[in-house]
Design a protein around this motif. Structure first.
Motif, PDB file in Angstrom:
ATOM      1  N   GLU A   2      44.131  35.044  35.901  1.00 20.26           N
ATOM      2  CA  GLU A   2      43.496  35.650  37.081  1.00 20.26           C
ATOM      3  C   GLU A   2      44.247  35.286  38.368  1.00 20.26           C
ATOM      4  OE1 GLU A   2      39.239  37.249  37.484  1.00 20.26           O
ATOM      5  OE2 GLU A   2      40.578  36.886  35.813  1.00 20.26           O
ATOM      6  N   GLY A   3      44.534  33.985  38.526  1.00 22.40           N
ATOM      7  CA  GLY A   3      45.229  33.498  39.717  1.00 22.40           C
ATOM      8  C   GLY A   3      46.647  34.035  39.810  1.00 22.40           C
ATOM      9  N   SER A   4      47.318  34.160  38.675  1.00 19.94           N
ATOM     10  CA  SER A   4      48.672  34.718  38.682  1.00 19.94           C
ATOM     11  C   SER A   4      48.628  36.167  39.158  1.00 19.94           C
ATOM     12  CB  SER A   4      49.304  34.633  37.286  1.00 19.94           C
ATOM     13  OG  SER A   4      49.437  33.279  36.887  1.00 19.94           O
ATOM     14  N   ALA A   5      47.595  36.906  38.735  1.00 21.22           N
ATOM     15  CA  ALA A   5      47.444  38.294  39.173  1.00 21.22           C
ATOM     16  C   ALA A   5      47.132  38.348  40.671  1.00 21.22           C
ATOM     17  CB  ALA A   5      46.353  38.986  38.362  1.00 21.22           C
ATOM     18  N   LEU A   6      46.284  37.435  41.159  1.00 25.42           N
ATOM     19  CA  LEU A   6      45.994  37.399  42.602  1.00 25.42           C
ATOM     20  C   LEU A   6      47.257  37.057  43.381  1.00 25.42           C
ATOM     21  CD1 LEU A   6      42.506  35.659  42.594  1.00 25.42           C
ATOM     22  CD2 LEU A   6      43.025  37.876  43.662  1.00 25.42           C
ATOM     23  N   PHE A   7      48.068  36.144  42.835  1.00 24.25           N
ATOM     24  CA  PHE A   7      49.312  35.818  43.532  1.00 24.25           C
ATOM     25  C   PHE A   7      50.233  37.038  43.606  1.00 24.25           C
ATOM     26  CE2 PHE A   7      53.700  34.275  43.761  1.00 24.25           C
ATOM     27  CZ  PHE A   7      53.623  33.805  45.065  1.00 24.25           C
ATOM     28  N   GLU A   8      50.279  37.831  42.536  1.00 24.83           N
ATOM     29  CA  GLU A   8      51.073  39.066  42.573  1.00 24.83           C
ATOM     30  C   GLU A   8      50.587  39.984  43.700  1.00 24.83           C
ATOM     31  OE1 GLU A   8      53.926  40.009  40.845  1.00 24.83           O
ATOM     32  OE2 GLU A   8      53.743  37.857  40.510  1.00 24.83           O
ATOM     33  N   ALA A   9      49.265  40.033  43.893  1.00 19.30           N
ATOM     34  CA  ALA A   9      48.705  40.858  44.977  1.00 19.30           C
ATOM     35  C   ALA A   9      49.098  40.286  46.343  1.00 19.30           C
ATOM     36  CB  ALA A   9      47.185  40.954  44.837  1.00 19.30           C
ATOM     37  N   ILE A  10      49.142  38.963  46.464  1.00 12.73           N
ATOM     38  CA  ILE A  10      49.603  38.337  47.717  1.00 12.73           C
ATOM     39  C   ILE A  10      51.030  38.786  48.025  1.00 12.73           C
ATOM     40  CG2 ILE A  10      50.355  36.127  48.719  1.00 12.73           C
ATOM     41  CD1 ILE A  10      47.917  34.800  47.422  1.00 12.73           C
ATOM     42  N   CYS A  11      51.862  38.792  46.998  1.00 15.64           N
ATOM     43  CA  CYS A  11      53.285  39.131  47.195  1.00 15.64           C
ATOM     44  C   CYS A  11      53.467  40.536  47.768  1.00 15.64           C
ATOM     45  CB  CYS A  11      54.051  38.996  45.880  1.00 15.64           C
ATOM     46  SG  CYS A  11      54.171  37.279  45.335  1.00 15.64           S
ATOM     47  N   ASN A  37      42.643  31.249  46.766  1.00 14.70           N
ATOM     48  CA  ASN A  37      42.233  29.864  46.970  1.00 14.70           C
ATOM     49  C   ASN A  37      40.913  29.597  46.228  1.00 14.70           C
ATOM     50  OD1 ASN A  37      42.338  27.281  48.025  1.00 14.70           O
ATOM     51  ND2 ASN A  37      41.872  27.878  50.142  1.00 14.70           N
ATOM     52  N   LYS A  38      39.964  30.489  46.397  1.00  7.82           N
ATOM     53  CA  LYS A  38      38.649  30.301  45.762  1.00  7.82           C
ATOM     54  C   LYS A  38      38.702  30.474  44.254  1.00  7.82           C
ATOM     55  CE  LYS A  38      35.696  31.473  49.666  1.00  7.82           C
ATOM     56  NZ  LYS A  38      34.439  32.163  50.049  1.00  7.82           N
ATOM     57  N   ASN A  39      39.798  31.070  43.748  1.00  4.10           N
ATOM     58  CA  ASN A  39      39.911  31.214  42.295  1.00  4.10           C
ATOM     59  C   ASN A  39      39.893  29.863  41.595  1.00  4.10           C
ATOM     60  OD1 ASN A  39      40.468  32.627  39.719  1.00  4.10           O
ATOM     61  ND2 ASN A  39      42.474  31.627  39.882  1.00  4.10           N
ATOM     62  N   LEU A  40      40.299  28.794  42.316  1.00  3.16           N
ATOM     63  CA  LEU A  40      40.221  27.457  41.715  1.00  3.16           C
ATOM     64  C   LEU A  40      38.790  27.148  41.301  1.00  3.16           C
ATOM     65  CD1 LEU A  40      42.492  25.518  44.222  1.00  3.16           C
ATOM     66  CD2 LEU A  40      42.965  25.875  41.775  1.00  3.16           C
ATOM     67  N   LEU A  41      37.841  27.499  42.173  1.00  5.81           N
ATOM     68  CA  LEU A  41      36.431  27.228  41.880  1.00  5.81           C
ATOM     69  C   LEU A  41      35.907  28.235  40.850  1.00  5.81           C
ATOM     70  CD1 LEU A  41      35.160  26.517  45.521  1.00  5.81           C
ATOM     71  CD2 LEU A  41      36.163  24.932  43.853  1.00  5.81           C
ATOM     72  N   ALA A  42      36.327  29.494  41.000  1.00  2.00           N
ATOM     73  CA  ALA A  42      35.918  30.528  40.040  1.00  2.00           C
ATOM     74  C   ALA A  42      36.423  30.168  38.640  1.00  2.00           C
ATOM     75  CB  ALA A  42      36.463  31.886  40.471  1.00  2.00           C
ATOM     76  N   ARG A  43      37.657  29.645  38.588  1.00  2.06           N
ATOM     77  CA  ARG A  43      38.236  29.243  37.304  1.00  2.06           C
ATOM     78  C   ARG A  43      37.427  28.104  36.687  1.00  2.06           C
ATOM     79  NH1 ARG A  43      44.381  26.871  36.044  1.00  2.06           N
ATOM     80  NH2 ARG A  43      43.961  26.517  33.825  1.00  2.06           N
ATOM     81  N   ALA A  44      37.012  27.140  37.527  1.00  2.00           N
ATOM     82  CA  ALA A  44      36.193  26.031  37.023  1.00  2.00           C
ATOM     83  C   ALA A  44      34.872  26.576  36.471  1.00  2.00           C
ATOM     84  CB  ALA A  44      35.942  25.018  38.129  1.00  2.00           C
ATOM     85  N   ASN A  45      34.291  27.564  37.153  1.00  2.00           N
ATOM     86  CA  ASN A  45      33.053  28.173  36.651  1.00  2.00           C
ATOM     87  C   ASN A  45      33.290  28.875  35.313  1.00  2.00           C
ATOM     88  OD1 ASN A  45      31.912  27.256  38.988  1.00  2.00           O
ATOM     89  ND2 ASN A  45      31.624  29.273  39.941  1.00  2.00           N
ATOM     90  N   ARG A  46      34.413  29.613  35.218  1.00  2.00           N
ATOM     91  CA  ARG A  46      34.729  30.349  33.988  1.00  2.00           C
ATOM     92  C   ARG A  46      35.028  29.426  32.824  1.00  2.00           C
ATOM     93  NH1 ARG A  46      37.883  33.722  37.401  1.00  2.00           N
ATOM     94  NH2 ARG A  46      39.745  32.491  36.980  1.00  2.00           N
TER      95      ARG A  46
END
Ligand code: AVJ
Length: 317
Positions: free
Chosen positions: A40-49, A214-223
């Protein structure tokens, strides 16, 4: 994909649970930035790019395209390219297309799930390239899978990821990469110091993608860990610190609250920050000094007309 290769990708345990609970039990709470990059975070980083404010990726890609022939000449024929933090492995295609008979490609990435798909697409597009992917943390001592027959190994460390390390840690990491590569050279992308307003915008985009990253860290912990972080009760905060010449990223608790982790509760006071990332910026000269201290001879350096970003070719001494 052959079985051995699939195993290298899947046997890796990234220890997110341990890293998270250790980091959140420190006086200054922190979550190491390497944990951003699940699928998920890797995909969000691609969107940042692809964001208009995030100049790094498009500037670096333009530099790679503009100087591909010269870079390929410096790397030489039949090289094995080792990429540290391969992500989508999009940039390396520019190199592979310019290189003379590239021998192999060894991408290292912390997200095994993400790496698997990336390698499958590369295998389809470059049928003659030997692929030796490794799911792992490139900051730890890694045994690179042997790719016999390469004329030379060249490291590729684009994207400005070196900025996630303090200057001393960056020096130590470059030294370790030099040892891992066993000679040869390293092509590294480094973000440059510039108008703080541009830096601020790049990490505080209008669409809120960096906040979601940034918030994906918390979302990832929830998942993954059945944690119960309330994502709306944390704010993305990413100021530029001009004294340390770095962007600092935090998740700031908007109220007094607690969250459940696998090994117990964590308490947050109102306004308490979790430090999630530093992104150091360099001048061309200050980076070349660090590379020299790491045992490299800094050779060519390329930058854009606005001096936003730099690409350095370093040769092992
Ligand atoms: C992948 C470390 C280069 O520091 O710019 C992007 C990560 N963090 N937006 C960077 C990141 C927030 C990125 N690096």
């Amino acid at each position: 994909m052959d079985a051995r290769l699939a195993e290298t990708i899947e046997s890796f345990d990234d220890s997110f649970a341990r890293g998270l609970s250790e980091g959140l039990r420190r006086a200054q709470k922190e979550i190491p930035c390497k944990y951003f990059y699940d699928a998920e975070g890797s995909a969000l980083f691609e969107a940042i790019c692809a964001l208009p404010e995030y100049y790094q990726t498009r500037t670096e890609v333009a530099l790679l395209r503009r100087h591909a022939a010269e870079i390929a000449g410096l790397i030489g024929a039949r090289a094995e390219i080792v990429e540290f933090g391969a992500g989508s492995a999009r940039k390396v295609r520019i190199l592979l297309d310019a290189l003379e008979s590239p021998h192999g490609y060894s991408p290292i990435d912390i997200s095994g799930a993400y790496l698997r798909g990336v390698v499958q697409r590369l295998a389809a597009d470059y049928p003659r390239l030997r692929l030796a992917p490794l799911a792992g943390d490139f900051t730890l001592p890694l045994q690179l899978p042997a790719l016999a027959g390469a004329a030379r190994r060249a490291g590729f460390f684009p994207g400005g990821t070196i900025g996630n390390f303090t200057p001393d840690a960056a020096m130590a990491l470059l030294r370790r990469m030099r040892e891992m590569l066993g000679g040869g050279g390293l092509l590294v992308g480094v973000d440059l110091v510039k108008d703080p307003a541009l830096l601020h915008a790049a990490y505080n985009d209008a669409a809120g993608i960096t906040a979601a990253f940034n918030k994906n860290l918390l979302a990832r912990a929830n998942r993954e860990l059945a944690a119960d972080f309330d994502l709306d009760a944390f704010a993305h905060y990413a100021p530029y610190n001009p004294k340390a010449q770095r962007i600092e990223m935090y998740l700031v608790s908007l109220k007094r609250q607690s969250a459940r982790l696998p090994d117990g509760m964590v308490e947050f006071s109102a306004g308490e920050a979790i430090h999630t990332e530093d992104s150091h910026k360099y001048s061309i000269e200050s980076f070349r000094e660090i590379a020299a201290r790491a045992g490299f001879s800094p050779r060519a350096v390329w930058t854009d007309e606005n001096r936003l970003f730099s690409l350095h070719w370093l040769e092992a001494r």
